[in-house]
Motif scaffolding. Structure first.
Motif, PDB file in Angstrom:
ATOM      1  N   SER A  73       0.862  -1.171   0.000  1.00 19.57           N
ATOM      2  CA  SER A  73       0.000   0.000   0.000  1.00 19.57           C
ATOM      3  C   SER A  73       0.904   1.228   0.000  1.00 19.57           C
ATOM      4  N   ASP A  74       0.290   2.364   0.200  1.00 22.65           N
ATOM      5  CA  ASP A  74       1.046   3.618   0.179  1.00 22.65           C
ATOM      6  C   ASP A  74       1.790   3.859   1.485  1.00 22.65           C
ATOM      7  N   GLY A  75       1.628   2.969   2.460  1.00 24.91           N
ATOM      8  CA  GLY A  75       2.332   3.145   3.728  1.00 24.91           C
ATOM      9  C   GLY A  75       1.869   4.356   4.494  1.00 24.91           C
ATOM     10  N   LYS A  76       0.545   4.582   4.523  1.00 26.37           N
ATOM     11  CA  LYS A  76      -0.003   5.727   5.258  1.00 26.37           C
ATOM     12  C   LYS A  76      -0.516   5.255   6.610  1.00 26.37           C
ATOM     13  N   TYR A  77       0.004   5.843   7.666  1.00 25.31           N
ATOM     14  CA  TYR A  77      -0.447   5.549   9.025  1.00 25.31           C
ATOM     15  C   TYR A  77      -1.176   6.792   9.556  1.00 25.31           C
ATOM     16  N   GLY A  92     -10.922   3.122  24.555  1.00 29.74           N
ATOM     17  CA  GLY A  92     -10.857   4.532  24.919  1.00 29.74           C
ATOM     18  C   GLY A  92     -10.074   5.342  23.901  1.00 29.74           C
ATOM     19  N   LYS A  93     -10.469   6.597  23.733  1.00 34.19           N
ATOM     20  CA  LYS A  93      -9.864   7.446  22.696  1.00 34.19           C
ATOM     21  C   LYS A  93      -8.382   7.728  22.952  1.00 34.19           C
ATOM     22  N   GLU A  94      -8.053   8.095  24.196  1.00 30.66           N
ATOM     23  CA  GLU A  94      -6.665   8.464  24.499  1.00 30.66           C
ATOM     24  C   GLU A  94      -5.729   7.266  24.365  1.00 30.66           C
ATOM     25  N   LYS A  95      -6.175   6.098  24.847  1.00 32.68           N
ATOM     26  CA  LYS A  95      -5.336   4.911  24.739  1.00 32.68           C
ATOM     27  C   LYS A  95      -5.133   4.529  23.273  1.00 32.68           C
ATOM     28  N   ALA A  96      -6.188   4.630  22.468  1.00 33.21           N
ATOM     29  CA  ALA A  96      -6.070   4.292  21.046  1.00 33.21           C
ATOM     30  C   ALA A  96      -5.052   5.199  20.359  1.00 33.21           C
ATOM     31  N   LEU A  97      -5.136   6.503  20.616  1.00 38.89           N
ATOM     32  CA  LEU A  97      -4.181   7.444  20.010  1.00 38.89           C
ATOM     33  C   LEU A  97      -2.758   7.180  20.502  1.00 38.89           C
ATOM     34  N   SER A  98      -2.625   6.868  21.796  1.00 40.00           N
ATOM     35  CA  SER A  98      -1.308   6.576  22.366  1.00 40.00           C
ATOM     36  C   SER A  98      -0.679   5.357  21.688  1.00 40.00           C
ATOM     37  N   LEU A  99      -1.481   4.331  21.454  1.00 41.23           N
ATOM     38  CA  LEU A  99      -0.973   3.122  20.791  1.00 41.23           C
ATOM     39  C   LEU A  99      -0.570   3.416  19.346  1.00 41.23           C
ATOM     40  N   MET A 100      -1.339   4.252  18.654  1.00 39.58           N
ATOM     41  CA  MET A 100      -0.996   4.609  17.276  1.00 39.58           C
ATOM     42  C   MET A 100       0.313   5.395  17.217  1.00 39.58           C
ATOM     43  N   ARG A 101       0.516   6.263  18.193  1.00 38.52           N
ATOM     44  CA  ARG A 101       1.773   7.014  18.243  1.00 38.52           C
ATOM     45  C   ARG A 101       2.942   6.075  18.557  1.00 38.52           C
ATOM     46  N   TYR A 102       2.705   5.091  19.389  1.00 40.72           N
ATOM     47  CA  TYR A 102       3.735   4.101  19.707  1.00 40.72           C
ATOM     48  C   TYR A 102       4.120   3.313  18.458  1.00 40.72           C
ATOM     49  N   ASP A 104       3.872   4.387  15.443  1.00 39.59           N
ATOM     50  CA  ASP A 104       4.614   5.335  14.605  1.00 39.59           C
ATOM     51  C   ASP A 104       6.083   5.394  15.026  1.00 39.59           C
ATOM     52  N   GLU A 105       6.347   5.396  16.321  1.00 46.16           N
ATOM     53  CA  GLU A 105       7.730   5.427  16.826  1.00 46.16           C
ATOM     54  C   GLU A 105       8.505   4.184  16.383  1.00 46.16           C
ATOM     55  N   ILE A 106       7.839   3.034  16.412  1.00 45.14           N
ATOM     56  CA  ILE A 106       8.491   1.791  15.987  1.00 45.14           C
ATOM     57  C   ILE A 106       8.811   1.844  14.496  1.00 45.14           C
ATOM     58  N   ASN A 107       7.855   2.329  13.698  1.00 41.27           N
ATOM     59  CA  ASN A 107       8.091   2.434  12.260  1.00 41.27           C
ATOM     60  C   ASN A 107       9.284   3.344  11.953  1.00 41.27           C
ATOM     61  N   LEU A 108       9.400   4.426  12.684  1.00 39.29           N
ATOM     62  CA  LEU A 108      10.534   5.337  12.482  1.00 39.29           C
ATOM     63  C   LEU A 108      11.840   4.656  12.859  1.00 39.29           C
ATOM     64  N   HIS A 436     -10.024  -0.664  10.381  1.00 39.77           N
ATOM     65  CA  HIS A 436     -10.088  -0.549   8.927  1.00 39.77           C
ATOM     66  C   HIS A 436      -8.854   0.159   8.374  1.00 39.77           C
ATOM     67  N   SER A 437      -7.740   0.083   9.063  1.00 37.80           N
ATOM     68  CA  SER A 437      -6.562   0.837   8.629  1.00 37.80           C
ATOM     69  C   SER A 437      -5.296   0.221   9.199  1.00 37.80           C
ATOM     70  N   LEU A 438      -4.149   0.604   8.618  1.00 39.52           N
ATOM     71  CA  LEU A 438      -2.854   0.124   9.089  1.00 39.52           C
ATOM     72  C   LEU A 438      -2.619   0.509  10.549  1.00 39.52           C
ATOM     73  N   SER A 439      -2.894   1.769  10.869  1.00 40.51           N
ATOM     74  CA  SER A 439      -2.584   2.256  12.221  1.00 40.51           C
ATOM     75  C   SER A 439      -3.469   1.609  13.274  1.00 40.51           C
ATOM     76  N   HIS A 440      -4.767   1.496  12.999  1.00 40.50           N
ATOM     77  CA  HIS A 440      -5.675   0.887  13.973  1.00 40.50           C
ATOM     78  C   HIS A 440      -5.388  -0.602  14.139  1.00 40.50           C
ATOM     79  N   ALA A 441      -5.122  -1.295  13.024  1.00 39.75           N
ATOM     80  CA  ALA A 441      -4.816  -2.728  13.099  1.00 39.75           C
ATOM     81  C   ALA A 441      -3.543  -2.961  13.910  1.00 39.75           C
ATOM     82  N   SER A 442      -2.509  -2.169  13.631  1.00 36.58           N
ATOM     83  CA  SER A 442      -1.243  -2.300  14.361  1.00 36.58           C
ATOM     84  C   SER A 442      -1.442  -2.016  15.846  1.00 36.58           C
ATOM     85  N   ALA A 443      -2.203  -0.969  16.146  1.00 36.17           N
ATOM     86  CA  ALA A 443      -2.464  -0.603  17.543  1.00 36.17           C
ATOM     87  C   ALA A 443      -3.228  -1.713  18.266  1.00 36.17           C
ATOM     88  N   SER A 444      -4.162  -2.361  17.570  1.00 32.73           N
ATOM     89  CA  SER A 444      -4.913  -3.451  18.202  1.00 32.73           C
ATOM     90  C   SER A 444      -3.984  -4.609  18.551  1.00 32.73           C
TER      91      SER A 444
END
Length: 455
Positions: A73-77, A92-102, A104-108, A436-444
């Motif tokens: 894919s285009d590699g969009k997170y 929860g919203k904050e935990k979900a966002l925190s996991l997505m940022r985590y 992102d840090e791993i991908n970097l 339904h996305s790379l970031s949400h799937a990875s966070a789960s």
């Protein structure tokens, strides 16, 4: 062989489950079973010269294998709760966002350093969209590009293969609850585990439905997204893509009140085929490397269809429309927007004479013979709406490829730990119907790994 944890599926959810488990509980014995190929063996035979269209490989290298459908894919997170799934409703919203940022840090850390993080925060385009009855959704978007995304996956695999047993080209046929855990049956062998994580992705939606029926796991009907992929000169959307890269724009049609949205925007990208359970649909990607970029931008326009009782087979509905496209065009159909609104079938000569060079070899045809009127009317209305914020979108030579279908699994009933009614059986990623996305799937995947490690 007996494992502590078996992960079914080596897409984003499975990869990040394995990563976090090896970090938090390194003594656990983990096995990962994947129906597709190892990353280095994932090669689509379409080269544009000798092989121009899908040949129906037994295992589609675009859709399955290490990295899942997101590998090419285009590699969009997208770091947001506004779209990409409903994970936040469980954890929860904050935990979900925190996991997505985590994530992102791993991908970097694994090869994505130097890539750009775009954001809609403070964008002038939000106001411009609202003034034209369009709605720009909030998000931060990390764009890795297809090429950098591949490097990140390569590096993750090099790290994980030393700590985890991978079984490629090993589709799981059945999962059964047994005393003390689960039995995972493949064609030639059966393994057992104490805990099992199912992360089969969108391509595993049919498998997931069967597994839930066999194990009596409650589900509820989800939706199917149907539409087209739009391709136009990159300059038309450059004012948006230069600042936002991907803009998720939603429009409510005047005629029916349906929601139409842009999806998977690929600046200077290419349109590609994908094979989902033998059905040829269309998608898109783009590269970070300027040398591999094109002169076109592509994105999907999708209409979400939810169904009420007694109909429950939303994926079957989407498949029937895609099969009709395959029947008429031998695969994907392409049509000029000008031809569509004038009720004309596009021909090879009209496509060749257009002021845009298609990036995918598709069959010129008539999408009005394929897409239901309500869906097609909504797409046409959306194109005229987008023309107000990106003049030129409704040009005659704008290309529409059809059909694009996003299949979602029936949403599985799980707890806040993404654990189903069977203790120790976790269902994550797009196969769960929740992400339904790379970031949400990875966070789960990270979330479930932490739950297991804590126990």
């Amino acid at each position: 062989m007996k494992y502590d944890v078996i992960i079914i599926g080596a897409g984003p959810g499975g990869i990040f489950s394995a990563y976090e488990l090896t970090r938090l509980a390194p003594t656990l014995k983990i096995g990962v079973f994947e129906a597709g190929h190892a990353l280095e063996k994932r090669r689509c035979p379409i080269d544009g010269e000798k092989v121009k269209t899908c040949i129906g490989c037994k295992s589609c290298s675009i859709m399955s294998g290490f990295g899942g459908a997101g590998a090419f894919s285009d590699g969009k997170y997208n770091i947001t709760n506004d779209f990409g799934g409903t994970l936040h409703e469980y954890i929860g919203k904050e935990k979900a966002l925190s996991l997505m940022r985590y994530v992102d840090e791993i991908n970097l850390r694994y090869g994505g350093e130097g890539t750009k993080l775009y954001t809609t925060a403070g964008s002038k385009f939000k106001k411009l969209c609202m003034q034209n009855d369009l709605h720009l959704l909030n998000a931060s978007v990390r764009h890795l590009g297809t090429d950098i995304n591949y490097i990140v996956l390569e590096n993750l695999y090099k790290d994980l293969k030393e700590k985890v047993d991978f079984y490629f080209d090993s589709p799981v046929e059945h999962v059964r609850a047994i005393d003390g855990g689960y039995e995972v049956e493949c064609a030639k062998e059966t393994h057992t585990c104490e805990k099992c994580i199912i992360s089969v992705g969108r391509i595993g939606s049919k498998w997931m439905e069967t597994a839930c029926r066999e194990m009596k796991i409650p589900t509820k009907s989800n939706r199917v997204d149907i539409g087209v992929r739009v391709e136009l000169p990159a300059e038309i959307f450059s004012h948006l893509t230069d600042e936002l890269y991907e803009s998720k724009i939603v429009y409510r049609t005047k005629q029916y009140g349906d929601l139409v949205r842009t999806f998977c925007m690929n600046p200077k990208g290419a349109v590609v085929n994908e094979n989902t359970n033998g059905i040829i649909t269309v998608n898109g990607h783009s590269y970070e490397d300027p040398a591999r970029q094109t002169e076109n931008t592509n994105f999907a326009l999708l209409v979400a269809k939810h169904f009420s009782e007694p109909f429950k087979d939303s994926n079957g509905y989407g498949e029937s429309i895609a099969r009709l496209s395959n029947m008429l065009g031998g695969g994907v159909i392409v049509q000029r927007f000008g031809d569509l609104i004038r009720g004309k079938r596009s021909t090879p000569s009209r496509i060749e004479e257009a002021f845009i060079t298609p990036t995918l070899k598709a069959t010129p045809g008539d999408l009005s013979l394929v897409l239901p009127k309500r869906i097609l009317d909504g797409i046409i209305e959306m194109i005229y709406a987008l023309d107000k914020v990106a003049p030129g979108t409704a040009n005659d030579d704008t290309l529409l490829y059809g059909v694009e279908v996003k299949f979602y699994n029936m949403e599985v009933e799980v707890s806040e730990n993404l654990e189903c009614q069977l203790p120790g059986l976790y269902i994550i990623g797009d196969g769960s119907g929740i992400t339904h996305s790379l970031s949400h799937a990875s966070a789960s995947g990270v979330h479930v790994a932490r739950c297991i490690a804590a126990k």
